[in-house]
Motif scaffolding. Structure first.
Motif, PDB file in Angstrom:
ATOM      1  N   ILE A 140      -9.895  -6.412 -12.856  1.00 22.05           N
ATOM      2  CA  ILE A 140     -11.262  -7.581 -12.724  1.00 22.05           C
ATOM      3  C   ILE A 140     -11.879  -7.426 -10.868  1.00 22.05           C
ATOM      4  O   ILE A 140     -10.677  -7.521 -10.155  1.00 22.05           O
ATOM      5  N   SER A 141     -12.400  -6.495  -9.711  1.00 24.57           N
ATOM      6  CA  SER A 141     -12.625  -6.074  -8.663  1.00 24.57           C
ATOM      7  C   SER A 141     -13.229  -7.534  -8.113  1.00 24.57           C
ATOM      8  O   SER A 141     -13.770  -8.788  -8.773  1.00 24.57           O
ATOM      9  N   LEU A 173      -6.275  -8.532   3.676  1.00 27.46           N
ATOM     10  CA  LEU A 173      -5.144  -7.650   3.860  1.00 27.46           C
ATOM     11  C   LEU A 173      -4.600  -6.951   2.910  1.00 27.46           C
ATOM     12  O   LEU A 173      -3.397  -7.598   2.428  1.00 27.46           O
ATOM     13  N   VAL A 174      -4.499  -6.154   2.396  1.00 25.71           N
ATOM     14  CA  VAL A 174      -4.495  -5.083   1.883  1.00 25.71           C
ATOM     15  C   VAL A 174      -5.268  -4.613   0.092  1.00 25.71           C
ATOM     16  O   VAL A 174      -6.034  -4.159   0.200  1.00 25.71           O
ATOM     17  N   ALA A 175      -4.735  -5.859   0.004  1.00 32.37           N
ATOM     18  CA  ALA A 175      -5.343  -6.478  -1.333  1.00 32.37           C
ATOM     19  C   ALA A 175      -5.387  -5.365  -2.646  1.00 32.37           C
ATOM     20  O   ALA A 175      -5.799  -5.445  -3.294  1.00 32.37           O
ATOM     21  N   SER A 176      -4.142  -4.779  -2.359  1.00 27.02           N
ATOM     22  CA  SER A 176      -4.009  -4.035  -3.505  1.00 27.02           C
ATOM     23  C   SER A 176      -2.989  -4.173  -4.706  1.00 27.02           C
ATOM     24  O   SER A 176      -1.518  -5.120  -3.868  1.00 27.02           O
ATOM     25  N   ILE A 177      -2.427  -4.200  -5.889  1.00 17.17           N
ATOM     26  CA  ILE A 177      -1.079  -4.368  -7.048  1.00 17.17           C
ATOM     27  C   ILE A 177      -0.582  -3.268  -6.990  1.00 17.17           C
ATOM     28  O   ILE A 177      -2.136  -2.519  -7.964  1.00 17.17           O
ATOM     29  N   LEU A 196       0.119   3.010 -11.416  1.00 17.40           N
ATOM     30  CA  LEU A 196      -1.717   3.082 -11.244  1.00 17.40           C
ATOM     31  C   LEU A 196      -1.097   1.716 -10.584  1.00 17.40           C
ATOM     32  O   LEU A 196       0.197   0.741  -9.988  1.00 17.40           O
ATOM     33  N   THR A 197      -1.977   1.461  -9.447  1.00 16.91           N
ATOM     34  CA  THR A 197      -2.181   0.935  -8.235  1.00 16.91           C
ATOM     35  C   THR A 197      -3.949   0.741  -8.414  1.00 16.91           C
ATOM     36  O   THR A 197      -4.597   0.998  -8.692  1.00 16.91           O
ATOM     37  N   LEU A 198      -3.816  -0.618  -8.177  1.00 15.99           N
ATOM     38  CA  LEU A 198      -5.378  -1.911  -8.345  1.00 15.99           C
ATOM     39  C   LEU A 198      -5.621  -1.524  -6.719  1.00 15.99           C
ATOM     40  O   LEU A 198      -5.040  -1.984  -6.646  1.00 15.99           O
ATOM     41  N   GLY A 199      -7.140  -1.938  -6.971  1.00 18.73           N
ATOM     42  CA  GLY A 199      -7.337  -1.936  -5.253  1.00 18.73           C
ATOM     43  C   GLY A 199      -8.842  -1.972  -5.150  1.00 18.73           C
ATOM     44  O   GLY A 199      -9.313  -1.852  -5.725  1.00 18.73           O
ATOM     45  N   MET A 200      -9.487  -2.364  -3.839  1.00 16.20           N
ATOM     46  CA  MET A 200     -11.012  -2.000  -4.496  1.00 16.20           C
ATOM     47  C   MET A 200     -11.019  -0.731  -4.114  1.00 16.20           C
ATOM     48  O   MET A 200     -12.066  -0.411  -4.694  1.00 16.20           O
ATOM     49  N   HIS A 201     -10.339   0.348  -3.953  1.00 19.32           N
ATOM     50  CA  HIS A 201     -10.687   1.655  -4.085  1.00 19.32           C
ATOM     51  C   HIS A 201     -11.122   2.340  -5.794  1.00 19.32           C
ATOM     52  O   HIS A 201     -10.832   3.443  -5.824  1.00 19.32           O
ATOM     53  N   TYR A 202     -10.122   1.436  -6.789  1.00 18.39           N
ATOM     54  CA  TYR A 202      -9.745   2.007  -7.891  1.00 18.39           C
ATOM     55  C   TYR A 202     -11.200   1.750  -8.277  1.00 18.39           C
ATOM     56  O   TYR A 202     -12.052   0.778  -8.336  1.00 18.39           O
TER      57      TYR A 202
END
Length: 285
Positions: free
Chosen positions: A165-166, A211-215, A222-228
């Motif tokens: 979920i973005s 600050l980073v906001a990736s899981i 898989l890496t989820l984040g703002m660029h996913y």
């Protein structure tokens, strides 16, 4: 004494201003890039500044030297540093954390902090999620910046589905939680649905932050984040053992754990409690 503790008397207003009134997405992207720079001077300065603002303790880290601040932040621990409670009636904590709001879901309402509720449907727009955890149990686990940032399976389970979920990148510290309504429902987050051998559904909702906001999810590579830009919902069938690593946060954040109403919070779990991976969180009657 850390610089963070010296600044505490300045007050919540300045803390909130510094962490939430900056351009959050820009700052998040910049720090995400900076944290992965492997140039020794940049690495050492970054980790040194981090130490000033936190109680960072690397004594349990598997290795003594790190290639970057990101490498340090997502560090593994020495073998045996987090013993897993093997009692089959116990659901363990998936992460090191400070316990936030916890208890029974009031119908379809969950507390962010006292006086600030949010609805299950606002956090996860899925009718099955709302049906499963209506009047169920929940606990909010907050990871601070200096903590171990990997998270683990709370029980022997099968991961059935992951939903990305973005959203925004608000800070999730207590100051922001008291001031920003429905904060967890605004931020980037993942919904990890797991099924226990008993058939019960346990859902973990990792919420990313500024600050980073990736899981990172190891079990899906898989890496989820703002660029996913991939699939929003990913069905899967991944078997995990109790205590097995699931992934990591790339900055301090939060995991909300939901359980059916038949589960009980372990005695002693209350707001402000510090808990570690593998320690008892819920008990199945």
């Amino acid at each position: 004494m850390t610089l963070r503790r010296l600044l505490d008397p300045i007050g919540e207003d300045i803390n909130f201003l510094l962490t939430n009134r900056i351009p959050r997405r820009w700052a998040t992207q910049f720090i995400g890039w900076l944290s992965k720079v492997e140039q020794p001077i940049v690495r050492d300065m970054s980790i040194g500044i981090w130490r000033l603002f936190s109680d960072l303790n690397l004594g349990e880290a598997k290795k003594a030297r790190f290639s970057s601040m990101h490498d340090c932040f997502t560090r593994e621990l020495k073998e045996g540093a987090r013993p897993i409670d093997r009692d089959p009636s116990i659901l363990v904590s998936p992460c090191d954390a400070i316990v936030g709001a916890c208890g029974r879901v009031d119908g379809d309402q969950v507390l962010q902090v006292k006086g600030l509720p949010y609805r299950l449907a606002d956090l996860v727009s899925d009718p099955q999620f709302e049906r499963t955890y209506r009047n169920g149990r929940y606990v909010t686990l907050r990871l601070t910046a200096s903590m171990y940032h990997r998270f683990h399976a709370p029980y022997d389970c099968t991961v059935e589905q992951v939903t990305a979920i973005s959203g925004d990148t608000w800070n999730v510290n207590p100051i922001a939680l008291k001031r920003v309504e429905r904060l967890f429902c605004r931020n980037e987050r993942a919904v990890i649905r797991t099924r226990l051998p008993s058939g019960d559904l346990i859902t973990l909702v990792p919420v990313a932050a500024i600050l980073v906001a990736s899981i990172r999810l190891h079990f899906l590579d898989l890496t989820l984040g703002m660029h996913y830009r991939g699939a929003r919902t990913m069905p899967c069938a991944v078997r995990l053992d109790k205590g097995q690593e699931m992934g990591w946060f790339e900055h301090g954040s939060t995991i909300i754990v939901f359980a059916p109403g038949c589960f009980e919070l372990q005695h002693g779990i209350r707001e402000g409690t510090t808990i570690r991976v593998g320690q008892p969180l819920f008990r199945h009657p």
